[in-house]
Design an enzyme around this catalytic site. Structure first.
Site, PDB file in Angstrom:
ATOM      1  N   LYS A  30     -41.383  30.159  23.590  1.00  0.00           N
ATOM      2  CA  LYS A  30     -40.277  29.584  24.358  1.00  0.00           C
ATOM      3  C   LYS A  30     -40.016  30.467  25.564  1.00  0.00           C
ATOM      4  O   LYS A  30     -39.696  31.655  25.421  1.00  0.00           O
ATOM      5  CB  LYS A  30     -39.033  29.475  23.482  1.00  0.00           C
ATOM      6  CG  LYS A  30     -37.909  28.660  24.103  1.00  0.00           C
ATOM      7  CD  LYS A  30     -36.850  28.328  23.066  1.00  0.00           C
ATOM      8  CE  LYS A  30     -35.862  27.317  23.607  1.00  0.00           C
ATOM      9  NZ  LYS A  30     -34.900  26.869  22.585  1.00  0.00           N
ATOM     10  N   ASP A 122     -25.469  22.006  18.124  1.00  0.00           N
ATOM     11  CA  ASP A 122     -26.328  21.027  18.820  1.00  0.00           C
ATOM     12  C   ASP A 122     -27.270  20.359  17.822  1.00  0.00           C
ATOM     13  O   ASP A 122     -28.463  20.224  18.063  1.00  0.00           O
ATOM     14  CB  ASP A 122     -27.119  21.706  19.941  1.00  0.00           C
ATOM     15  CG  ASP A 122     -27.700  20.679  20.924  1.00  0.00           C
ATOM     16  OD1 ASP A 122     -27.178  19.540  20.986  1.00  0.00           O
ATOM     17  OD2 ASP A 122     -28.672  21.002  21.623  1.00  0.00           O
TER      18      ASP A 122
END
Length: 202
Positions: A30, A122
């Protein structure tokens, strides 16, 4: 790391399939969006995600391997999960039994995080990934927050981050949250797993 291909992109970062050359293993790498590094709190949020997930050791929470920065880039490598997302499985259709089994697994992972003072904030089908054997794994703690932490607050009252379709009313209004916000989101996800669409679209 030897990058092989891009496998995902979000508001915060791009995720690549890469090989960690020192160990010869595939990882998900990432990398923070370089264009957004100058944004207020952005690097801090990214770094916090890495440290946060690294502290959560649970079979249903994604494993972090490495964390660092080079030149203008911040990155971390984590377990590569080749089984796709819950969003893809919802599209294909799920049996009630499979839906209940998956929600139970994700609930156990959330309970573990909540016990350690972490709210995900989230939770959505795109953030539930699968191992090769079909085990669901909770990922993307990018806007997670440690409850009652003395750390610098990364969000301010009245400022909202998350995915509106899955957010609790309290989160949408920028109010102080606790673990119940995640349970609300989990309920929306479960509804979508059964009905193939979320209950609200406004």
């Amino acid at each position: 790391y030897q990058i092989e291909r891009k496998i995902g992109e979000g508001g915060m970062a791009t995720v690549y399939l890469a090989v960690q050359e020192s160990l010869g293993r595939q990882v998900a790498l990432k990398v923070m969006r370089s264009a957004r590094i100058q944004e207020e709190n952005f690097a801090e949020r990214f770094s916090k995600e890495g440290r946060l997930i690294a502290q959560l050791q649970h079979p249903q929470i994604i494993t972090i391997y490495d964390f660092g920065s080079r030149d203008l880039y911040n990155y971390f490598s984590m377990e590569f999960l080749p089984g796709g997302t819950l969003a893809e499985q919802i599209e294909q259709g799920l049996s009630l039994e499979r839906a209940v089994e998956m929600i139970r697994s994700v609930s156990i992972a959330l309970a573990y995080a909540h016990k350690r003072g972490v709210i995900h904030r989230d939770l959505k089908p795109q953030n539930v990934l699968f191992r090769q054997d079909g085990t669901p794994v909770l990922s993307d703690f990018g806007i997670a927050k440690v409850v009652d932490s003395d750390d610098t607050q990364l969000t301010v009252p009245g400022f909202t981050v998350g995915s509106p379709v899955y957010m609790s009313p309290e989160q949408i209004m920028g109010k102080k949250l606790d673990s119940r916000a995640d349970l609300y989101s989990l309920g929306i996800v479960f509804y979508e797993m059964l009905a193939k669409q979320p209950p609200f679209r406004s």
